[in-house]
Design a protein around this motif. Structure first.
Motif, short mmCIF file in Angstrom:
data_model
loop_
_atom_site.label_atom_id
_atom_site.label_comp_id
_atom_site.label_asym_id
_atom_site.label_seq_id
_atom_site.Cartn_x
_atom_site.Cartn_y
_atom_site.Cartn_z
N ALA A 24 37.28 86.30 -17.45
CA ALA A 24 37.11 85.93 -16.05
C ALA A 24 36.06 86.80 -15.36
CB ALA A 24 38.45 86.03 -15.32
N GLU A 25 36.11 88.10 -15.64
CA GLU A 25 35.13 89.01 -15.03
C GLU A 25 33.72 88.69 -15.49
OE1 GLU A 25 36.74 92.77 -16.15
OE2 GLU A 25 38.10 92.88 -14.41
N TYR A 132 39.75 70.11 -9.54
CA TYR A 132 39.49 70.11 -8.10
C TYR A 132 39.86 71.47 -7.51
CZ TYR A 132 40.16 69.32 -3.13
OH TYR A 132 40.11 69.44 -1.76
N PHE A 133 41.05 71.95 -7.84
CA PHE A 133 41.47 73.26 -7.34
C PHE A 133 40.59 74.37 -7.90
CE2 PHE A 133 45.59 71.11 -6.45
CZ PHE A 133 45.70 71.47 -5.11
N ALA A 134 40.22 74.25 -9.17
CA ALA A 134 39.35 75.26 -9.77
C ALA A 134 38.02 75.31 -9.03
CB ALA A 134 39.12 74.94 -11.25
N GLY A 135 37.52 74.16 -8.65
CA GLY A 135 36.23 74.09 -7.98
C GLY A 135 36.25 74.70 -6.59
N LEU A 140 39.12 79.39 -13.18
CA LEU A 140 39.04 78.78 -14.50
C LEU A 140 40.34 78.03 -14.78
CD1 LEU A 140 37.64 81.81 -16.54
CD2 LEU A 140 36.38 79.72 -15.99
N VAL A 141 40.24 76.89 -15.41
CA VAL A 141 41.43 76.14 -15.82
C VAL A 141 41.92 76.71 -17.15
CG1 VAL A 141 42.38 73.91 -16.47
CG2 VAL A 141 40.67 74.05 -14.63
N ASP A 165 39.11 75.24 -19.61
CA ASP A 165 38.01 76.19 -19.73
C ASP A 165 38.24 77.24 -20.80
OD1 ASP A 165 36.34 75.16 -17.65
OD2 ASP A 165 37.70 76.03 -16.18
N LEU A 166 39.48 77.60 -21.02
CA LEU A 166 39.82 78.60 -22.03
C LEU A 166 41.27 78.41 -22.44
CD1 LEU A 166 40.10 82.11 -20.26
CD2 LEU A 166 40.48 79.92 -19.15
N SER A 167 41.60 78.85 -23.67
CA SER A 167 42.93 78.59 -24.24
C SER A 167 43.57 79.90 -24.70
CB SER A 167 42.82 77.62 -25.42
OG SER A 167 42.38 76.36 -25.01
N PRO A 168 44.36 80.52 -23.86
CA PRO A 168 44.93 81.83 -24.19
C PRO A 168 46.00 81.84 -25.27
CG PRO A 168 45.68 81.11 -22.03
CD PRO A 168 44.62 80.15 -22.45
N ILE A 169 46.72 80.72 -25.48
CA ILE A 169 47.80 80.75 -26.47
C ILE A 169 47.54 79.81 -27.65
CG2 ILE A 169 49.50 81.45 -24.74
CD1 ILE A 169 50.61 78.55 -24.90
#
Length: 270
Positions: A24-25, A132-135, A140-141, A165-169
């Motif tokens: 994210a950073e 929409y909320f991400a925008g 990031l979603v 946008d990314l898949s943490p699990i």
């Protein structure tokens, strides 16, 4: 076939949280948005995101949702807000949007295909809303898919819950997600609930749809990775292995990169 998680949960937790925060950073965004369903995957994902200290927006997106799903996700979000001051929430009931969509498109006499298409439409409406909320918030979603779903049987909707946008699990087996969920003190109601995608407006479980439990599919995925084939099994083991192979082959289009028709150099003008 029961598969016991072997991960070092605290270390894995810290690793994922650090990965999320660093990503994210580097992307210069303020945090994450997570669609919370009342299931274990979204509960673990949102808790991991919350631990970064960055804004974590949990979004409820009911579409004629079963009451049990609604109560579980509300319990989880309330608990998360008490534990982490950076957690916020939104709720958008997409039931009317979904019903309007059904009115605006032609129907089909093939009820099986129609129901599946509409189930996938629910997931895609939710994805659109999350973005929409991400925008508007610069987020990031965060995806909620686990390894068995994303890379084993492809049990997700392309450009629906697979649009992230990314898949943490996504490198964790389902049993490992549960182990992490217990470590993260996810509500007991979620830990005990039968996994379900909630896309059909009823209480049918993932196992009902897949024909095998996640423990079984996880076992089959590991057997396949070891190079085993149908001649190595019989009985229920063979049945489960065949289910896994059928789903894995049928859903390759979700797991592989989108095919691109490359134009030969000799067909380009110089």
């Amino acid at each position: 076939m029961q598969k016991n998680a072997t991960i070092k949960v605290e270390q894995v937790n810290n690793h994922i949280v650090n990965w999320l925060k660093t990503y994210a950073e580097n992307a210069k965004v303020t945090g994450f948005v997570v669609g919370v369903s009342g299931g274990i995957d979204s509960a673990v994902t949102s808790t991991l995101c919350a631990q970064t200290g960055l804004k974590t927006l949990c979004v409820e997106l009911p579409i004629h949702q079963a009451a049990s799903h609604v109560s579980r996700k509300k319990e989880h979000i309330a608990q998360l807000k008490k534990r982490f001051p950076n957690v916020e929430s939104e709720s958008v009931d997409l039931s009317n949007t979904f019903e309007q969509f059904k009115k605006d498109v032609p129907s089909s006499k093939n009820e099986t295909k129609l129901n599946l298409s509409l189930a996938n439409t629910r997931a895609r409406l939710r994805m659109t809303t999350l973005y929409y909320f991400a925008g508007i918030h610069g987020l990031l979603v965060a995806g909620t898919g686990n390894k068995v779903e994303d890379f084993g049987v492809g049990f997700y909707t392309k450009y629906g819950d697979g649009g992230v946008d990314l898949s943490p699990i996504a490198d964790l087996m389902k049993s490992e997600v549960y182990a992490l969920g217990r470590f993260l003190q996810v509500p007991e109601s979620i830990l005990k609930a039968a996994p379900t995608d909630g896309l059909f407006g009823d209480d049918r479980s993932d196992e009902d749809q897949l024909g095998a439990s996640y423990d079984e599919l996880e076992w089959a995925m590991l057997q396949d990775e070891e190079g085993k084939n149908t001649t190595d099994f019989d009985g229920r083991n063979l049945e489960v292995f065949n289910i896994y192979k059928r789903l894995n082959n049928a859903n390759k289009h979700k797991m592989n990169p989108i095919p691109v028709c490359e134009i030969p150099k000799d067909l380009r003008q110089i």
